[in-house]
Design a protein around this motif. Structure first.
Motif, PDB file in Angstrom:
ATOM      1  N   TYR A  64      18.454   0.348  -0.774  1.00 24.41           N
ATOM      2  CA  TYR A  64      17.168   0.985  -0.498  1.00 24.41           C
ATOM      3  C   TYR A  64      16.047   0.335  -1.319  1.00 24.41           C
ATOM      4  CZ  TYR A  64      13.617   4.639   0.011  1.00 24.41           C
ATOM      5  OH  TYR A  64      12.452   5.323   0.268  1.00 24.41           O
ATOM      6  N   VAL A  65      16.327   0.080  -2.589  1.00 26.06           N
ATOM      7  CA  VAL A  65      15.333  -0.578  -3.440  1.00 26.06           C
ATOM      8  C   VAL A  65      15.037  -1.978  -2.921  1.00 26.06           C
ATOM      9  CG1 VAL A  65      14.930  -1.536  -5.746  1.00 26.06           C
ATOM     10  CG2 VAL A  65      15.870   0.763  -5.505  1.00 26.06           C
ATOM     11  N   LYS A 103       7.466  -4.372   1.296  1.00 27.19           N
ATOM     12  CA  LYS A 103       6.187  -4.486   0.580  1.00 27.19           C
ATOM     13  C   LYS A 103       5.709  -5.936   0.559  1.00 27.19           C
ATOM     14  CE  LYS A 103       3.769  -3.138  -3.632  1.00 27.19           C
ATOM     15  NZ  LYS A 103       2.941  -4.356  -3.656  1.00 27.19           N
ATOM     16  N   ASN A 104       6.616  -6.861   0.281  1.00 28.16           N
ATOM     17  CA  ASN A 104       6.239  -8.273   0.257  1.00 28.16           C
ATOM     18  C   ASN A 104       5.735  -8.740   1.612  1.00 28.16           C
ATOM     19  OD1 ASN A 104       6.950  -8.504  -2.427  1.00 28.16           O
ATOM     20  ND2 ASN A 104       9.017  -9.252  -1.995  1.00 28.16           N
ATOM     21  N   LEU A 154       9.014   2.608  -5.031  1.00 28.94           N
ATOM     22  CA  LEU A 154       9.802   1.654  -5.820  1.00 28.94           C
ATOM     23  C   LEU A 154       9.865   2.060  -7.279  1.00 28.94           C
ATOM     24  CD1 LEU A 154       8.878  -1.924  -4.508  1.00 28.94           C
ATOM     25  CD2 LEU A 154      11.177  -1.046  -4.910  1.00 28.94           C
ATOM     26  N   ALA A 155       8.729   2.472  -7.822  1.00 27.56           N
ATOM     27  CA  ALA A 155       8.686   2.883  -9.230  1.00 27.56           C
ATOM     28  C   ALA A 155       9.584   4.082  -9.464  1.00 27.56           C
ATOM     29  CB  ALA A 155       7.241   3.208  -9.623  1.00 27.56           C
ATOM     30  N   PHE A 156       9.575   5.033  -8.540  1.00 24.80           N
ATOM     31  CA  PHE A 156      10.419   6.221  -8.668  1.00 24.80           C
ATOM     32  C   PHE A 156      11.898   5.860  -8.624  1.00 24.80           C
ATOM     33  CE2 PHE A 156      12.920   9.577  -6.676  1.00 24.80           C
ATOM     34  CZ  PHE A 156      12.677  10.644  -7.539  1.00 24.80           C
ATOM     35  N   SER A 164       1.256  -0.188   1.331  1.00 25.11           N
ATOM     36  CA  SER A 164       1.751  -0.966   0.195  1.00 25.11           C
ATOM     37  C   SER A 164       1.741  -0.132  -1.086  1.00 25.11           C
ATOM     38  CB  SER A 164       0.887  -2.216   0.009  1.00 25.11           C
ATOM     39  OG  SER A 164       1.349  -2.979  -1.090  1.00 25.11           O
ATOM     40  N   ALA A 165       0.673   0.646  -1.265  1.00 22.02           N
ATOM     41  CA  ALA A 165       0.576   1.483  -2.461  1.00 22.02           C
ATOM     42  C   ALA A 165       1.652   2.565  -2.467  1.00 22.02           C
ATOM     43  CB  ALA A 165      -0.808   2.113  -2.541  1.00 22.02           C
ATOM     44  N   LYS A 166       1.925   3.147  -1.312  1.00 16.43           N
ATOM     45  CA  LYS A 166       2.955   4.186  -1.227  1.00 16.43           C
ATOM     46  C   LYS A 166       4.340   3.607  -1.479  1.00 16.43           C
ATOM     47  CE  LYS A 166       2.397   7.779  -0.618  1.00 16.43           C
ATOM     48  NZ  LYS A 166       2.301   8.903  -1.580  1.00 16.43           N
ATOM     49  N   ILE A 167       4.587   2.397  -0.961  1.00 17.40           N
ATOM     50  CA  ILE A 167       5.877   1.745  -1.218  1.00 17.40           C
ATOM     51  C   ILE A 167       6.021   1.439  -2.705  1.00 17.40           C
ATOM     52  CG2 ILE A 167       7.245  -0.345  -0.808  1.00 17.40           C
ATOM     53  CD1 ILE A 167       6.163  -0.434   2.005  1.00 17.40           C
TER      54      ILE A 167
END
Length: 266
Positions: free
Chosen positions: A253-254, A261-262, A72-74, A65-68
């Motif tokens: 992709y986003v 993640k959800n 997402l932020a990137f 989840s943290a990696k996703i």
């Protein structure tokens, strides 16, 4: 995965490979010498004290989840807010209408030309080849030139409501041009325009074209190209198609990252 993500991922060292290699080495180092003489030691069964984790509560969930979230932020930082300018200009021209269903990899644009209805279909799945080209350029040390590496296959149909039959044209859109590969004619316009698997199977078994566009007389090839240019299958559209394909791929992709993640966090 977006093109930007591919470039970032390719330029970074493979930490996963290094981690795996270190794990194997350390595992070998930790094997005790007496493990090879277990025959002399009576076997005992340790009590099973570790309670099983409930489904959906794995120890790796938080890391994934943290990696996703990082990804997402990137991607959101790299994305343009709102509708990009090139798309606004395309819609303002009022020539073509876009049909784009979220979650579907195909995009359809269509227009009217006299008594003809023209439909062009392309798929963002072809962008996978673009990502491979980017990696190849990086390996060879070639300058980045993403604009010239977008070969997208397009399916074009021309129908007339008052006349039976349809023209079906297969082309590749690349570097600001449409390269025609085949021109087919179907007596049944429904067979040419239907997108079902059954229609596709029937099309494959129907003799409806010569062996290839390049086998036609050169003067006839030139006239066909003029025919398409007059109907808006031109350089301007050839630049729009790959640009829109990348725009859609980024959005998909986003959206995929958010949904995954959800699900993991639920």
């Amino acid at each position: 995965m977006s093109v930007l993500r591919v470039v970032r991922q390719f330029s970074a060292p493979s930490s996963r490979t290094l981690s795996l290699r270190s794990s194997l080495i350390s595992t070998r180092a930790r094997v005790p010498a007496f493990s090879r003489i277990t025959a002399a030691v009576p076997a005992t069964r340790a009590p099973f004290s570790v309670s099983a984790l409930r489904f959906g509560e794995g120890t790796t969930d938080g890391d994934v989840s943290a990696k996703i979230a990082e990804e997402l932020a990137f991607e959101k930082q790299a994305a343009i807010e709102g509708e990009p300018e090139f798309l606004k200009e395309f819609k303002t021209s009022g020539i073509w209408t876009i049909e784009d269903t979220p979650g579907n990899d195909e995009v359809t644009i269509h227009r009217k030309f006299g008594n003809e209805h023209i439909r062009l279909i392309f798929s963002i799945a072809d962008l996978q080849g673009t990502e491979d080209n980017l990696e190849s350029h990086e390996e060879e040390g070639a300058p980045e030139d993403t604009e010239s590496s977008y070969p997208l296959r397009c399916s074009l149909t021309v129908t007339k409501p008052s006349v039976p039959g349809a023209l079906s044209i297969d082309a590749v859109c690349q570097e600001g041009a449409f390269v025609v590969e085949n021109v087919s004619f179907y007596k049944d316009s429904t067979l040419a325009t239907d997108l079902t698997a059954e229609a596709d199977w029937k099309r494959r078994g129907t003799l409806h074209r010569p062996s290839g566009f390049e086998t036609l007389d050169l003067s006839l090839q030139e006239e066909f190209e003029k025919f398409l240019q007059e109907r808006g299958i031109n350089e301007s559209l050839a630049f729009f198609v790959p640009e829109y394909a990348q725009h859609k791929e980024q959005k998909e992709y986003v959206d995929w990252l958010g949904k995954v993640k959800n699900f993991i966090d639920a």
